[in-house]
Scaffold this motif. Structure first.
Motif, PDB file in Angstrom:
ATOM      1  N   VAL A 207       6.839  30.804 -24.933  1.00  0.00           N
ATOM      2  CA  VAL A 207       6.226  31.070 -25.779  1.00  0.00           C
ATOM      3  C   VAL A 207       4.995  31.171 -27.134  1.00  0.00           C
ATOM      4  O   VAL A 207       4.283  32.104 -27.218  1.00  0.00           O
ATOM      5  N   ALA A 208       4.963  29.974 -26.894  1.00  0.00           N
ATOM      6  CA  ALA A 208       3.642  29.846 -27.604  1.00  0.00           C
ATOM      7  C   ALA A 208       2.342  29.953 -26.557  1.00  0.00           C
ATOM      8  O   ALA A 208       1.389  30.368 -26.910  1.00  0.00           O
TER       9      ALA A 208
ATOM     10  N   ILE B  77       1.818  32.186 -24.259  1.00  0.00           N
ATOM     11  CA  ILE B  77       2.210  33.626 -23.936  1.00  0.00           C
ATOM     12  C   ILE B  77       1.466  33.823 -25.410  1.00  0.00           C
ATOM     13  O   ILE B  77       0.451  34.377 -25.093  1.00  0.00           O
ATOM     14  N   ALA B  78       1.382  33.310 -26.685  1.00  0.00           N
ATOM     15  CA  ALA B  78       0.956  34.151 -27.482  1.00  0.00           C
ATOM     16  C   ALA B  78      -0.705  33.599 -28.012  1.00  0.00           C
ATOM     17  O   ALA B  78      -1.565  33.952 -27.946  1.00  0.00           O
ATOM     18  N   PHE B  79      -0.717  32.416 -27.317  1.00  0.00           N
ATOM     19  CA  PHE B  79      -2.285  31.440 -27.216  1.00  0.00           C
ATOM     20  C   PHE B  79      -3.449  32.391 -26.487  1.00  0.00           C
ATOM     21  O   PHE B  79      -4.140  32.930 -27.217  1.00  0.00           O
TER      22      PHE B  79
ATOM     23  N   SER C 162      -2.985  35.756 -25.064  1.00  0.00           N
ATOM     24  CA  SER C 162      -2.804  36.796 -25.693  1.00  0.00           C
ATOM     25  C   SER C 162      -3.644  36.372 -26.663  1.00  0.00           C
ATOM     26  O   SER C 162      -4.652  37.979 -26.695  1.00  0.00           O
ATOM     27  N   ILE C 163      -3.857  36.187 -27.615  1.00  0.00           N
ATOM     28  CA  ILE C 163      -4.885  35.654 -28.619  1.00  0.00           C
ATOM     29  C   ILE C 163      -6.645  36.437 -27.815  1.00  0.00           C
ATOM     30  O   ILE C 163      -7.457  35.690 -29.025  1.00  0.00           O
ATOM     31  N   THR C 164      -6.398  34.801 -27.184  1.00  0.00           N
ATOM     32  CA  THR C 164      -7.906  34.731 -26.765  1.00  0.00           C
ATOM     33  C   THR C 164      -8.236  35.630 -25.964  1.00  0.00           C
ATOM     34  O   THR C 164      -9.284  35.192 -26.559  1.00  0.00           O
TER      35      THR C 164
END
Length: 271
Positions: free
Chosen positions: A24-25, A27-29, A31-33
């Protein structure tokens, strides 16, 4: 033995939870990038041109950007002092540097309210009736075919003004009169029962704003630089003028020398 199995199961559960958390972390990273990268690209795209690009354009005596002024914002309520932020617009097509400067914009942001009360009505309108129930009289404001979507009422101590941004010709040549066509500002005084028209031929009334506690306005006129009969907000600039409610005159707000200096600085011709 039971304790050992319990510990193994606990470790397995914790390991699974840890793996899920890492996925999850990750994927979030990612997405944010991606979002940051897109935002950076957008910022670059909407920024002013680089020196290298300016040099290329100057070799052909061309420009791609023109200055654009924001709406006046009240900065000193007591002395009625305003600031006018300066921005820029990137044109759809390059144009010659010597071409007439018709570039001036608006984005609303928070500012202290003045003491007037105002109201707005939205819809698809082709006329407006002023009705007096006491004597049963009614009055239509337009004797021609028009189109407008906003009716704005501004309240003063001695009058109520009704403002409408009105299209009355098919300037875009798509077979209909709508808000894609050039608009003029109409102002109706309830006290005087007079209707005034404010506009510039070949330009669009894009926005307007009353000066603090005055009946005078600042008006943004959209400049149709590609001459297609339509003002395109994101690629064409706006010209800002002051409208004197009492004498009906439009005057420039920005000094011509400042306007010329700002444009030359943006396009790189002022060293």
């Amino acid at each position: 033995m039971k304790i050992e199995k319990y510990n193994q199961r606990l470790l397995a559960v914790l390991g699974t939870v840890g793996v899920i958390f890492l996925i999850v972390a990750l994927i979030a990273f990612i997405s944010i990038t991606i979002m940051e990268h897109r935002r950076f690209d957008d910022d670059v795209e909407t920024g002013i041109l680089s020196d290298e690009k300016i040099e290329e354009l100057q070799k052909e005596n061309k420009r791609e950007q023109v200055i654009s002024y924001e709406n006046p914002r009240l900065i000193d309520t007591l002395n009625s002092i305003y600031i006018i932020p300066v921005s820029h617009k990137t044109l759809n097509e390059q144009e010659e540097i010597g071409k007439t400067l018709n570039a001036f914009s608006s984005s609303d942001s928070y500012e202290p309210r003045d003491t007037r009360y105002s109201n707005q009505y939205y819809g698809a309108f082709n006329n407006l009736i002023v009705y007096n129930p006491k004597d049963g009289t009614n009055k239509k404001l337009f004797d021609k075919r028009v189109n407008f979507s906003l009716i704005k009422a501004e309240y003063f101590e001695d009058d109520i003004l009704i403002l409408m941004n009105v299209s009355e010709k098919d300037t875009y040549k798509d077979g209909v009169i709508n808000l894609l066509d050039f608009k003029s500002l109409y102002i109706y005084s309830l006290r005087k029962k007079e209707l005034k028209k404010v506009g510039i031929e070949g330009m669009d009334v894009f926005n307007f704003k009353f000066l603090n506690n005055e009946k005078n306005l600042t008006i943004q006129f959209g400049v149709d630089k590609n001459n297609d009969g339509q003002f395109e907000e994101y690629n064409e600039p706006t010209l800002i003028k002051r409208y004197d409610f009492y004498n009906g005159k439009l005057t420039d707000i920005i000094d011509e020398k400042i306007n010329s200096d700002l444009q030359k600085t943006l396009e790189g011709t002022k060293k």
